[in-house]
Scaffold this active site. Sequence first.
Site, PDB file in Angstrom:
ATOM      1  N   ASN A  89      -8.068   3.967  15.825  1.00 27.76           N
ATOM      2  CA  ASN A  89      -6.817   4.193  15.082  1.00 27.76           C
ATOM      3  C   ASN A  89      -5.738   3.168  15.401  1.00 27.76           C
ATOM      4  O   ASN A  89      -4.584   3.344  15.030  1.00 27.76           O
ATOM      5  CB  ASN A  89      -6.286   5.607  15.356  1.00 27.76           C
ATOM      6  CG  ASN A  89      -5.980   5.856  16.823  1.00 27.76           C
ATOM      7  OD1 ASN A  89      -6.081   4.943  17.646  1.00 27.76           O
ATOM      8  ND2 ASN A  89      -5.625   7.085  17.150  1.00 27.76           N
ATOM      9  N   LYS A  90      -6.093   2.075  16.073  1.00 28.24           N
ATOM     10  CA  LYS A  90      -5.109   1.061  16.428  1.00 28.24           C
ATOM     11  C   LYS A  90      -4.975  -0.005  15.338  1.00 28.24           C
ATOM     12  O   LYS A  90      -5.758  -0.040  14.385  1.00 28.24           O
ATOM     13  CB  LYS A  90      -5.488   0.406  17.763  1.00 28.24           C
ATOM     14  CG  LYS A  90      -5.405   1.352  18.949  1.00 28.24           C
ATOM     15  CD  LYS A  90      -3.977   1.827  19.178  1.00 28.24           C
ATOM     16  CE  LYS A  90      -3.802   2.591  20.480  1.00 28.24           C
ATOM     17  NZ  LYS A  90      -4.471   3.880  20.528  1.00 28.24           N
ATOM     18  N   ASN A  91      -3.966  -0.886  15.492  1.00 29.17           N
ATOM     19  CA  ASN A  91      -3.735  -1.938  14.492  1.00 29.17           C
ATOM     20  C   ASN A  91      -4.956  -2.840  14.324  1.00 29.17           C
ATOM     21  O   ASN A  91      -5.247  -3.319  13.224  1.00 29.17           O
ATOM     22  CB  ASN A  91      -2.535  -2.804  14.891  1.00 29.17           C
ATOM     23  CG  ASN A  91      -1.237  -2.033  14.886  1.00 29.17           C
ATOM     24  OD1 ASN A  91      -0.809  -1.549  15.923  1.00 29.17           O
ATOM     25  ND2 ASN A  91      -0.613  -1.890  13.742  1.00 29.17           N
TER      26      ASN A  91
END
Length: 280
Positions: A89-91
């Site tokens: 769910n990170k950039n």
Amino acid sequence: AKPVFVDVVSERDLHFDPKDAARKITSRTKAMIPMQYAGFPCDMDAIMRLAKKHGLHVVEDACHAPLSEYKGRKLGTIGDIGCFSFFSNKNISTGEGGMCVTDNLEIDKKLRLLRSHGMTTSSYQRAGGHSTKYDIVALGYNFRMDDIRANLGIAQLKKLPADLKKRAKVRAWYEESLKDIDVIVPFAGCEGFSSNYVFPICLKKGDGTYRDQVRDRIHAAGVQTSFHYPPVHQFSIYKRYKAKLPVTELVGERLITLPMYAKLTKADVKTIVKAVKESL
């Protein structure tokens, strides 16, 4: 190591408070770990001054902050070590894993040993015929990134700047749309480039029960929200330290994170903000 928890500055600045940290430093303190929440920078000047004064290492938790900046410097490059996350769910996502960066050659050498069983040469080097011998010189871990995830990361890194520029537009739309609504927008008007990993708001009243009721009404309007994050010192594993962080605890009762991703349109943001306004 024994963790010592530091409060955040305020409901408008959800960051490591250097003044609270200064009160808690003792002769046993070894390092500080400021978290660059949501991709916005802590007061790194104050933190680095404090580190220099007391001879402390600074480990930046920059997991929210790839390409984010503080006074023209990339977050994760100011302290002794910067840590980034590539969780799903990170950039940037490789599914799992992460990255450490440092300009300290001694730390670099140690990290390279620790990530691969404390071995002096890698399997890649031996398979390529460059080395046939190796030694184990430290108690290491199996933290090597595999080729498949590395290729995913390289591809995502190329897309990152364009994605973050779109997120900056989304944040600007949010800030404009929320001006007339009775909530606090942390980091509003913050200068400098940010990854805008999440978009938090703080309610001005109530406790966690009230916050959850507001979230339920927003969800009923068809908008998903989240909560980043429960205060870490209240987790069962850390309760024995009996930390008291009044600002963090207040924020923990009132925080809501609204949708934040590059494909949100201005119309989407208006719909989300309308749901927030009606739910309040």
